[in-house]
Enzyme design. Structure first.
Site, PDB file in Angstrom:
ATOM      1  N   GLY A  33       0.838  -1.273  -0.088  1.00  0.00           N
ATOM      2  CA  GLY A  33       0.030  -0.064  -0.071  1.00  0.00           C
ATOM      3  C   GLY A  33       0.980   1.172   0.098  1.00  0.00           C
TER       4      GLY A  33
ATOM      5  N   CYS B 103      -2.013  11.677  11.294  1.00  0.00           N
ATOM      6  CA  CYS B 103      -0.929  12.605  10.283  1.00  0.00           C
ATOM      7  C   CYS B 103      -1.472  13.967  10.354  1.00  0.00           C
ATOM      8  CB  CYS B 103      -1.006  12.407   8.838  1.00  0.00           C
ATOM      9  SG  CYS B 103      -2.642  11.887   8.387  1.00  0.00           S
TER      10      CYS B 103
ATOM     11  N   ASN C 216       2.831  14.246   5.397  1.00  0.00           N
ATOM     12  CA  ASN C 216       1.769  13.403   5.888  1.00  0.00           C
ATOM     13  C   ASN C 216       2.388  11.774   5.978  1.00  0.00           C
ATOM     14  OD1 ASN C 216       0.928  14.248   3.192  1.00  0.00           O
ATOM     15  ND2 ASN C 216      -0.568  12.340   3.257  1.00  0.00           N
TER      16      ASN C 216
ATOM     17  N   ARG D  90     -10.018  18.333   2.738  1.00  0.00           N
ATOM     18  CA  ARG D  90      -9.390  17.700   1.645  1.00  0.00           C
ATOM     19  C   ARG D  90      -8.877  18.593   0.370  1.00  0.00           C
ATOM     20  NH1 ARG D  90      -6.447  13.287   2.875  1.00  0.00           N
ATOM     21  NH2 ARG D  90      -8.405  11.911   3.153  1.00  0.00           N
TER      22      ARG D  90
ATOM     23  N   LYS E  68      -9.944  12.648  15.530  1.00  0.00           N
ATOM     24  CA  LYS E  68      -8.794  12.472  16.037  1.00  0.00           C
ATOM     25  C   LYS E  68      -7.824  13.825  16.202  1.00  0.00           C
ATOM     26  CE  LYS E  68      -8.793   8.428  12.953  1.00  0.00           C
ATOM     27  NZ  LYS E  68      -8.628   7.959  11.598  1.00  0.00           N
TER      28      LYS E  68
ATOM     29  N   GLU F  52     -11.690  12.296  11.004  1.00  0.00           N
ATOM     30  CA  GLU F  52     -10.509  13.073  11.100  1.00  0.00           C
ATOM     31  C   GLU F  52     -10.638  14.016  12.144  1.00  0.00           C
ATOM     32  OE1 GLU F  52      -8.168  11.607   9.395  1.00  0.00           O
ATOM     33  OE2 GLU F  52      -6.409  12.852   9.287  1.00  0.00           O
TER      34      GLU F  52
ATOM     35  N   HIS G 148       0.425  18.194   4.693  1.00  0.00           N
ATOM     36  CA  HIS G 148      -0.766  18.737   5.475  1.00  0.00           C
ATOM     37  C   HIS G 148      -0.393  19.977   6.118  1.00  0.00           C
ATOM     38  CE1 HIS G 148      -2.764  14.873   5.001  1.00  0.00           C
ATOM     39  NE2 HIS G 148      -2.743  14.442   6.148  1.00  0.00           N
TER      40      HIS G 148
ATOM     41  N   GLN H 127      -5.565  18.891   4.068  1.00  0.00           N
ATOM     42  CA  GLN H 127      -4.952  17.641   3.915  1.00  0.00           C
ATOM     43  C   GLN H 127      -4.949  17.121   2.475  1.00  0.00           C
ATOM     44  OE1 GLN H 127      -6.376  16.349   8.298  1.00  0.00           O
ATOM     45  NE2 GLN H 127      -6.151  14.820   6.768  1.00  0.00           N
TER      46      GLN H 127
HETATM   47  N1  LIG Z   1      -1.728   7.255   3.602  1.00  0.00           N
HETATM   48  C1  LIG Z   1      -1.572   7.978   4.740  1.00  0.00           C
HETATM   49  O1  LIG Z   1      -1.008   9.145   4.813  1.00  0.00           O
HETATM   50  C2  LIG Z   1      -1.954   7.198   6.206  1.00  0.00           C
HETATM   51  C3  LIG Z   1      -1.516   8.017   7.420  1.00  0.00           C
HETATM   52  C4  LIG Z   1      -2.067   7.363   8.535  1.00  0.00           C
HETATM   53  C5  LIG Z   1      -2.295   6.271   8.537  1.00  0.00           C
HETATM   54  N2  LIG Z   1      -3.055   5.662   7.495  1.00  0.00           N
HETATM   55  C6  LIG Z   1      -3.486   4.251   7.654  1.00  0.00           C
HETATM   56  O2  LIG Z   1      -2.615   3.335   7.428  1.00  0.00           O
HETATM   57  C7  LIG Z   1      -3.473   2.245   6.729  1.00  0.00           C
HETATM   58  C8  LIG Z   1      -2.808   2.007   5.251  1.00  0.00           C
HETATM   59  O3  LIG Z   1      -3.203   2.904   4.597  1.00  0.00           O
HETATM   60  P1  LIG Z   1      -2.485   3.180   2.785  1.00  0.00           P
HETATM   61  O4  LIG Z   1      -2.914   4.576   2.567  1.00  0.00           O
HETATM   62  O5  LIG Z   1      -1.215   2.587   2.875  1.00  0.00           O
HETATM   63  O6  LIG Z   1      -3.625   2.224   2.326  1.00  0.00           O
HETATM   64  P2  LIG Z   1      -3.694   1.229   0.901  1.00  0.00           P
HETATM   65  O7  LIG Z   1      -2.753   2.136   0.057  1.00  0.00           O
HETATM   66  O8  LIG Z   1      -4.815   0.961   0.539  1.00  0.00           O
HETATM   67  O9  LIG Z   1      -2.773  -0.033   1.387  1.00  0.00           O
HETATM   68  C9  LIG Z   1      -3.454  -1.109   2.135  1.00  0.00           C
HETATM   69  C10 LIG Z   1      -2.455  -2.376   2.540  1.00  0.00           C
HETATM   70  O10 LIG Z   1      -3.296  -3.236   3.303  1.00  0.00           O
HETATM   71  C11 LIG Z   1      -3.302  -4.528   2.598  1.00  0.00           C
HETATM   72  N3  LIG Z   1      -4.636  -5.108   2.712  1.00  0.00           N
HETATM   73  C12 LIG Z   1      -6.044  -4.589   2.530  1.00  0.00           C
HETATM   74  N4  LIG Z   1      -7.024  -5.437   2.871  1.00  0.00           N
HETATM   75  C13 LIG Z   1      -6.491  -6.457   3.214  1.00  0.00           C
HETATM   76  C14 LIG Z   1      -6.709  -7.608   4.018  1.00  0.00           C
HETATM   77  N5  LIG Z   1      -8.060  -7.729   4.210  1.00  0.00           N
HETATM   78  N6  LIG Z   1      -5.804  -8.442   4.702  1.00  0.00           N
HETATM   79  C15 LIG Z   1      -4.539  -8.232   4.550  1.00  0.00           C
HETATM   80  N7  LIG Z   1      -4.017  -7.151   4.168  1.00  0.00           N
HETATM   81  C16 LIG Z   1      -4.872  -6.113   3.443  1.00  0.00           C
HETATM   82  C17 LIG Z   1      -3.011  -4.158   1.197  1.00  0.00           C
HETATM   83  O11 LIG Z   1      -2.728  -5.261   0.284  1.00  0.00           O
HETATM   84  P3  LIG Z   1      -3.125  -5.602  -0.962  1.00  0.00           P
HETATM   85  O12 LIG Z   1      -2.206  -4.641  -2.193  1.00  0.00           O
HETATM   86  O13 LIG Z   1      -2.488  -7.088  -1.254  1.00  0.00           O
HETATM   87  O14 LIG Z   1      -4.598  -5.420  -1.592  1.00  0.00           O
HETATM   88  C18 LIG Z   1      -2.020  -3.159   1.214  1.00  0.00           C
HETATM   89  O15 LIG Z   1      -0.744  -3.648   1.462  1.00  0.00           O
HETATM   90  C19 LIG Z   1      -4.823   2.420   6.438  1.00  0.00           C
HETATM   91  O16 LIG Z   1      -5.289   2.030   7.899  1.00  0.00           O
HETATM   92  C20 LIG Z   1      -4.909   3.998   6.747  1.00  0.00           C
HETATM   93  O17 LIG Z   1      -5.844   4.435   7.426  1.00  0.00           O
HETATM   94  C21 LIG Z   1      -2.703   6.250   6.194  1.00  0.00           C
END
Ligand SMILES: NC(=O)c1ccc[n+]([C@@H]2O[C@H](COP(=O)([O-])OP(=O)(O)OC[C@H]3O[C@@H](n4cnc5c(N)ncnc54)[C@H](OP(=O)(O)O)[C@@H]3O)[C@@H](O)[C@H]2O)c1
Length: 361
Positions: A14, A158, A336, A244, A213, A210, A251, A184
């Protein structure tokens, strides 16, 4: 240090997972040996599983391309390959809570980017410059989990990174009421403009969960360790709107503050630029030398100019001026997905290693 600690990344494919992979390339203490994601990706090479989804500006590191992606849900199997894991999976809150505890119970420390455990009373939520002493609750968490070395530690959301460090630097002036609006970036939702074309030239005045938090998490960061749990602080009260905006990374926060002890502008700027914490004292590998910079120009901080300050680990502040209703107002900016996500978690892991909580298995 002779050997690097072996690290696994849960959710490695991800947006945040990719950021971990990039930040850990050539890390002096940690080496990514395991990548894990959903069953959809399991069994493929990392390069195949990510395919066209690579979202970083730098190329995918050679060292991870041929790693075979493991299934996050095969906890024992993944845990057997690593000394600790970073968690960035996107599952339901309940599933994340459960699986992170399962990893901890295999005696594998979990440093998480997820919000699921941010309010679990004995799980520390840490910005290492602000509250590294909260890691002390790990001892009581381990008793609850029945582990000797496994535990969960998290970093905060973030959105708060553009103003919570600033308010911390100003603690001596006793800020007691804060109004913040955050602007953001779309990468905070794991998106680029390619995946989210509706965001081009657009603003969306809603980001689910958000605002709560952004208002509450700083109070937990400023809380105290008491009887093996974190007791949140009650001040300063914060009210926040989260918007957004069509920005890829960064951010921005526009913030108004009331103080009990009225500071001058010079005192406020001095407190910002002199603010340091444990990561700076210990010279941890990912610590920014200057945590907070103050920019005098009226048109700074700007996302395009300032988001990568200190490799995305620093906070940029500007536009500090007196207000007619509140005492002072300012604009803050942070990266972020670096300081606000993977970079913040890497700095937590470095602090945990330095404090002896993470070692080789
Ligand atoms: N983006 C940010 O700036 C940010 C900041 C703070 C917190 N977060 C949090 O961090 C987490 C990840 O965010 P992201 O933006 O990186 O999300 P993302 O791009 O959608 O990536 C999600 C990851 O989780 C895996 N995944 C999804 N469904 C799954 C399941 N059922 N079982 C096991 N693995 C699964 C995906 O694997 P596949 O590729 O195989 O689907 C991928 O590796 C989220 O909870 C988000 O709220 C994000």
């Amino acid at each position: 240090m002779s050997e690097k600690l072996r690290v696994g990344i849960l959710g490695a494919t991800g947006m945040v997972g990719q950021r971990f992979i990039s930040l850990l390339e050539n890390h002096p203490w940690f080496e990514v040996v395991t990548v894990a994601a959903s069953p959809r990706s399991a069994g493929k090479t990392y390069e195949e599983a990510v395919g066209g989804r690579w979202k970083m500006d730098t190329p995918m590191p050679e060292a991870v391309k041929k790693l075979i992606v493991m299934n996050v849900n095969e906890v024992e199997k993944v845990a057997a390959t690593v000394d600790f894991v970073f968690s960035a999976v996107d599952m339901s809150k309940e599933e994340i809570k459960k699986i992170e505890e399962e990893y901890a119970k295999t005696e594998t420390p979990v440093v998480s980017n997820n919000s699921a455990h941010r309010w679990t009373p004995d799980v520390p939520m840490v910005v290492p410059e602000i509250n590294p002493e909260h890691f002390d609750v790990i001892e009581s968490q381990k008793k609850r989990l029945g582990t000797t070395r496994g535990f969960i530690a998290v970093k905060p959301n973030c959105s708060i990174q553009s103003y919570a460090p600033v308010l911390t630097a100003w603690k001596e002036f006793e800020p007691y009421e804060v109004v913040a609006t955050t602007y953001q970036a779309i990468s905070g939702a794991g998106k680029t403009f390619k995946d989210w074309p509706e965001m081009v030239g657009n603003i969306i005045p809603y980001i689910g969960g958000e605002e709560e938090k952004s208002e509450k998490e700083p109070l937990r960061i400023w809380g105290k360790v008491e009887d093996g749990v974190i007791k949140p602080a009650t001040e300063p009260v914060i009210t926040c709107q989260c918007i957004r905006v069509p920005v890829l990374n960064g951010h921005t926060a526009a913030v108004f503050v009331k103080f009990r002890k009225k500071p001058t502008k010079e005192q406020l700027i001095k407190a910002l630029v002199e603010f340091k914490g444990l990561p700076q004292e210990l010279e941890l590998p990912s610590a920014p030398k200057q945590f907070i910079q103050y920019l005098e120009e009226d048109n700074r901080p700007q996302v395009t100019e300032d988001v990568n300050f200190e490799h995305g680990m620093g906070v940029s502040v500007g536009r500090l001026r007196e207000d007619t209703v509140y005492d002072w107002k300012f604009v803050g900016l942070s990266h972020n997905t670096v300081r606000g996500a993977a970079g913040g978690a890497v700095l937590c892991a470095e602090t945990l290693k330095a404090k002896g909580y993470i070692q080789a298995k």
